[in-house]
Design a protein around this motif. Sequence first.
Motif, PDB file in Angstrom:
ATOM      1  N   UNK A  56       0.826  -1.222   0.000  1.00 16.03           N
ATOM      2  CA  UNK A  56       0.000   0.000   0.000  1.00 16.03           C
ATOM      3  C   UNK A  56       0.859   1.271   0.000  1.00 16.03           C
ATOM      4  N   UNK A  57       1.700   1.396  -0.994  1.00 17.37           N
ATOM      5  CA  UNK A  57       2.588   2.551  -1.123  1.00 17.37           C
ATOM      6  C   UNK A  57       2.184   3.303  -2.388  1.00 17.37           C
ATOM      7  N   UNK A  58       2.018   4.631  -2.306  1.00 14.52           N
ATOM      8  CA  UNK A  58       1.636   5.394  -3.506  1.00 14.52           C
ATOM      9  C   UNK A  58       2.715   5.325  -4.583  1.00 14.52           C
ATOM     10  N   UNK A  59       2.281   5.407  -5.821  1.00 18.07           N
ATOM     11  CA  UNK A  59       3.202   5.351  -6.952  1.00 18.07           C
ATOM     12  C   UNK A  59       4.201   6.503  -6.913  1.00 18.07           C
ATOM     13  N   UNK A  60       3.784   7.646  -6.396  1.00 19.37           N
ATOM     14  CA  UNK A  60       4.703   8.788  -6.338  1.00 19.37           C
ATOM     15  C   UNK A  60       5.885   8.501  -5.425  1.00 19.37           C
ATOM     16  N   UNK A  61       5.666   7.731  -4.374  1.00 21.23           N
ATOM     17  CA  UNK A  61       6.764   7.376  -3.463  1.00 21.23           C
ATOM     18  C   UNK A  61       7.728   6.430  -4.172  1.00 21.23           C
ATOM     19  N   UNK A  62       7.191   5.474  -4.905  1.00 22.96           N
ATOM     20  CA  UNK A  62       8.059   4.596  -5.698  1.00 22.96           C
ATOM     21  C   UNK A  62       8.899   5.427  -6.669  1.00 22.96           C
ATOM     22  N   UNK A  63       8.271   6.394  -7.321  1.00 18.69           N
ATOM     23  CA  UNK A  63       8.986   7.237  -8.265  1.00 18.69           C
ATOM     24  C   UNK A  63      10.079   8.060  -7.596  1.00 18.69           C
ATOM     25  N   UNK A  64       9.776   8.624  -6.416  1.00 12.46           N
ATOM     26  CA  UNK A  64      10.779   9.409  -5.697  1.00 12.46           C
ATOM     27  C   UNK A  64      11.962   8.547  -5.274  1.00 12.46           C
ATOM     28  N   UNK A  65      11.670   7.369  -4.754  1.00 18.22           N
ATOM     29  CA  UNK A  65      12.744   6.474  -4.323  1.00 18.22           C
ATOM     30  C   UNK A  65      13.569   6.028  -5.532  1.00 18.22           C
ATOM     31  N   UNK A  66      12.894   5.748  -6.630  1.00 12.07           N
ATOM     32  CA  UNK A  66      13.597   5.343  -7.848  1.00 12.07           C
ATOM     33  C   UNK A  66      14.500   6.467  -8.365  1.00 12.07           C
ATOM     34  N   UNK A  67      13.972   7.696  -8.401  1.00 14.53           N
ATOM     35  CA  UNK A  67      14.785   8.823  -8.856  1.00 14.53           C
ATOM     36  C   UNK A  67      15.958   9.061  -7.908  1.00 14.53           C
ATOM     37  N   UNK A  68      15.713   8.958  -6.607  1.00 16.43           N
ATOM     38  CA  UNK A  68      16.801   9.106  -5.639  1.00 16.43           C
ATOM     39  C   UNK A  68      17.886   8.060  -5.888  1.00 16.43           C
ATOM     40  N   UNK A  69      17.471   6.816  -6.102  1.00 13.76           N
ATOM     41  CA  UNK A  69      18.443   5.748  -6.360  1.00 13.76           C
ATOM     42  C   UNK A  69      19.226   5.987  -7.639  1.00 13.76           C
ATOM     43  N   UNK A  70      18.543   6.437  -8.689  1.00 13.71           N
ATOM     44  CA  UNK A  70      19.224   6.716  -9.950  1.00 13.71           C
ATOM     45  C   UNK A  70      20.224   7.861  -9.805  1.00 13.71           C
ATOM     46  N   UNK A  71      19.851   8.873  -9.020  1.00 15.75           N
ATOM     47  CA  UNK A  71      20.776   9.983  -8.783  1.00 15.75           C
ATOM     48  C   UNK A  71      21.928   9.557  -7.873  1.00 15.75           C
ATOM     49  N   UNK A  72      21.618   8.771  -6.845  1.00 15.09           N
ATOM     50  CA  UNK A  72      22.636   8.341  -5.881  1.00 15.09           C
ATOM     51  C   UNK A  72      23.707   7.476  -6.552  1.00 15.09           C
ATOM     52  N   UNK A  73      23.245   6.555  -7.394  1.00 16.02           N
ATOM     53  CA  UNK A  73      24.185   5.657  -8.064  1.00 16.02           C
ATOM     54  C   UNK A  73      24.710   6.236  -9.387  1.00 16.02           C
ATOM     55  N   UNK A  74      24.394   7.516  -9.602  1.00 13.71           N
ATOM     56  CA  UNK A  74      24.906   8.267 -10.753  1.00 13.71           C
ATOM     57  C   UNK A  74      24.517   7.670 -12.106  1.00 13.71           C
ATOM     58  N   UNK A  75      23.366   7.000 -12.147  1.00 14.05           N
ATOM     59  CA  UNK A  75      22.813   6.559 -13.426  1.00 14.05           C
ATOM     60  C   UNK A  75      22.301   7.795 -14.162  1.00 14.05           C
ATOM     61  N   UNK A  76      21.702   8.706 -13.390  1.00 13.82           N
ATOM     62  CA  UNK A  76      21.268  10.007 -13.894  1.00 13.82           C
ATOM     63  C   UNK A  76      22.077  11.056 -13.141  1.00 13.82           C
ATOM     64  N   UNK A  77      22.662  11.985 -13.861  1.00 15.22           N
ATOM     65  CA  UNK A  77      23.391  13.080 -13.217  1.00 15.22           C
ATOM     66  C   UNK A  77      22.403  14.178 -12.824  1.00 15.22           C
TER      67      UNK A  77
END
Length: 116
Positions: A27-48
Motif C-alpha cells: 500500500x505505497x503510492x506510486x509517487x513514493x516509488x517514483x521518488x525512491x527510484x529517482x533518488x536511487x538513480x541519482x545516488x548511483x549516478x545513473x542520472x546526473x
Amino acid sequence: MKYIRQFGIILSVTCAGELLKYLIPLPIPASIYGLVLLFGLLFFKVIRLDQVKDAGEFLIEIMPLMFIPPAAGLLVSWEQMRGMLAPLCVIIPVTTCLVMFATGKVTDFMLKHKEP
C-alpha cells in the motif's frame, strides 16, 4: 530542447513508479516509488543531477499551484468532512510538525555526510 529532455526523464521515472505500484502489492503510492527510484538513480549516478536540475527547479517553483485542485476538492466535500473537523484540527498540525522535524533531521544528516 533541454527542458523537454529533463521533463522526459522525470516523466519516465514517474511512469516507472506507476508500474512498480501495480507490480509490487504494497500500500505505497506510486509517487513514493517514483521518488525512491529517482533518488536511487541519482545516488548511483545513473542520472546526473544536471540532467534533471532545471526541470526539477521549475516544478518546485510552481508547486503552490499544484495545491489548488485538492483545495477545491476539499471545498466540494465540506459536508462530508464536517463530522471529522475536530480530529482533523489535531491531526493536521501534529503530522505537519512531525514531517518538518523528520525532514530537518534527514537534511542535517545528509549535509553532514555529504561527499566533498
